[in-house]
Design a protein around this motif. Sequence first.
Motif, short mmCIF file in Angstrom:
data_model
loop_
_atom_site.label_atom_id
_atom_site.label_comp_id
_atom_site.label_asym_id
_atom_site.label_seq_id
_atom_site.Cartn_x
_atom_site.Cartn_y
_atom_site.Cartn_z
N SER A 131 0.80 -1.24 -0.19
CA SER A 131 0.02 -0.21 0.09
C SER A 131 0.81 1.20 0.13
CB SER A 131 -0.99 0.06 1.23
OG SER A 131 -0.23 -0.06 2.23
N LYS A 132 2.16 1.27 0.54
CA LYS A 132 2.92 2.32 0.84
C LYS A 132 3.41 2.80 -0.60
CE LYS A 132 7.07 3.90 3.21
NZ LYS A 132 8.09 3.66 4.07
N MET A 133 3.89 1.65 -1.52
CA MET A 133 4.55 1.92 -2.75
C MET A 133 3.54 2.27 -3.96
SD MET A 133 7.25 -0.44 -4.52
CE MET A 133 7.95 0.10 -6.19
N SER A 134 2.28 1.65 -3.61
CA SER A 134 1.09 1.78 -4.70
C SER A 134 1.65 0.91 -5.94
CB SER A 134 0.82 3.16 -4.95
OG SER A 134 0.29 3.64 -3.91
N ILE A 135 2.14 -0.23 -5.70
CA ILE A 135 2.97 -0.97 -6.76
C ILE A 135 1.68 -1.72 -7.64
CG2 ILE A 135 2.83 -3.23 -5.82
CD1 ILE A 135 5.75 -3.54 -6.87
N SER A 136 0.51 -1.65 -7.38
CA SER A 136 -0.73 -2.17 -8.16
C SER A 136 -0.76 -1.56 -9.71
CB SER A 136 -1.86 -2.15 -7.61
OG SER A 136 -2.24 -0.81 -7.00
N ARG A 137 -0.35 -0.22 -9.63
CA ARG A 137 -0.47 0.52 -10.96
C ARG A 137 0.75 0.06 -11.66
NH1 ARG A 137 -3.91 2.73 -14.22
NH2 ARG A 137 -2.56 1.28 -15.71
N GLN A 171 9.92 1.27 -11.49
CA GLN A 171 9.25 1.74 -10.02
C GLN A 171 10.18 1.32 -9.04
OE1 GLN A 171 6.86 3.69 -9.62
NE2 GLN A 171 6.04 3.26 -7.55
N ILE A 172 10.92 0.10 -8.90
CA ILE A 172 11.78 -0.11 -8.00
C ILE A 172 13.07 0.79 -8.01
CG2 ILE A 172 13.36 -2.25 -7.52
CD1 ILE A 172 11.31 -3.87 -8.42
N PHE A 173 13.56 0.81 -9.08
CA PHE A 173 14.50 1.94 -9.37
C PHE A 173 14.46 3.27 -8.81
CE2 PHE A 173 17.22 5.25 -11.53
CZ PHE A 173 18.49 4.50 -11.48
N LEU A 198 11.27 -6.33 -3.88
CA LEU A 198 11.91 -7.35 -5.20
C LEU A 198 11.05 -8.44 -5.21
CD1 LEU A 198 16.04 -6.75 -4.08
CD2 LEU A 198 14.44 -5.84 -5.82
N LEU A 199 10.57 -8.93 -3.87
CA LEU A 199 9.89 -10.37 -3.66
C LEU A 199 8.53 -9.88 -4.59
CD1 LEU A 199 8.87 -12.97 -2.40
CD2 LEU A 199 7.87 -11.73 -0.72
N PHE A 200 8.00 -8.86 -4.55
CA PHE A 200 6.66 -8.59 -5.64
C PHE A 200 7.11 -8.68 -6.97
CE2 PHE A 200 5.08 -5.40 -2.04
CZ PHE A 200 4.58 -6.24 -1.32
#
Length: 296
Positions: A80-86, A249-251, A267-269
């Motif tokens: 939720s903090k990173m909003s990686i779903s987008r 996004q990770i970078f 990284l796991l995601f």
Amino acid sequence: MKAFENKETGLITSLDFKLRRVKIGYWIMFACILALALVFLFPVVWIILSSFKDVKEFLSTPPTLFPHSFHPEKVLKVWSKMSISRSYINTLIVAGGDMFFSIFVNGLAGYVISRLKPKGSSVFFILVLWSMMLPSSVSLVPLFMTFMDFPVGHFSMMNTYWPMWLCKGANAFNVLLFKSFFDSISISYIEAARIDGCSDLGIFRRIILPLSKPVVSTVAIFSFNATWGEFLWPYLVLKDKVLYTVPVQIFRMKSAGFMMDEYVIVLLFAMIPSLIMFLVFQKQIMHGVSIGGIKG
């Protein structure tokens, strides 16, 4: 061993395995392969286990492999903090387009070289072979300049997914893979379709592709895995945060104030889709290693 009881083909047959030196060589080779597998698997296992450690244990010295206490709530918190779903959705969109261009465009090129064979197809085939010998860095600058200002129409493809899709549509390895498989398809299917009045494009869509499910699935799986881990082109082309893929996004997290243990969870995601893809389609992936050797 039961695996060698009736084995008559391959590097080691059932008769060969009865020899003492062959058995010793086999187990030495098996031990080396097992050691290499453990070396490659260790970082994956470490990331998975470290994702559930608290910050104190994660930064402890000496480091631990198995966590003393599990904290699965951290995973949802970082998500939720990173909003990686987008970013997941963006990467899936890019992967979908890459798979389409890899299959349809490269498949058409392989079909033309293998079956249609128009005038000049042999020269085109040689150029495809030569392009495999060039390092990818040679074409990086010309392609980037082309995408910035396309010669026909003078429009820019920057901040769109088209550069990644077009690059996947010009993959020499996939062209050769399709050509090699199409060579093994009987010409009688194509001749019968032409007698029925089917066009060349219709033959490719209705006859060739349905008969080529093994190579199509192989190219699709390889294309998805390559796209999921691709960083360079998305980083160069995409400037809008809404369009970022997972690697970009990770970078960008490096300057966002994330803790190291949170970085490992991200990284796991990034690993999960590729791991699922391998577990579900491992038979097709292993088949794809040898599919390029098919002869007509």
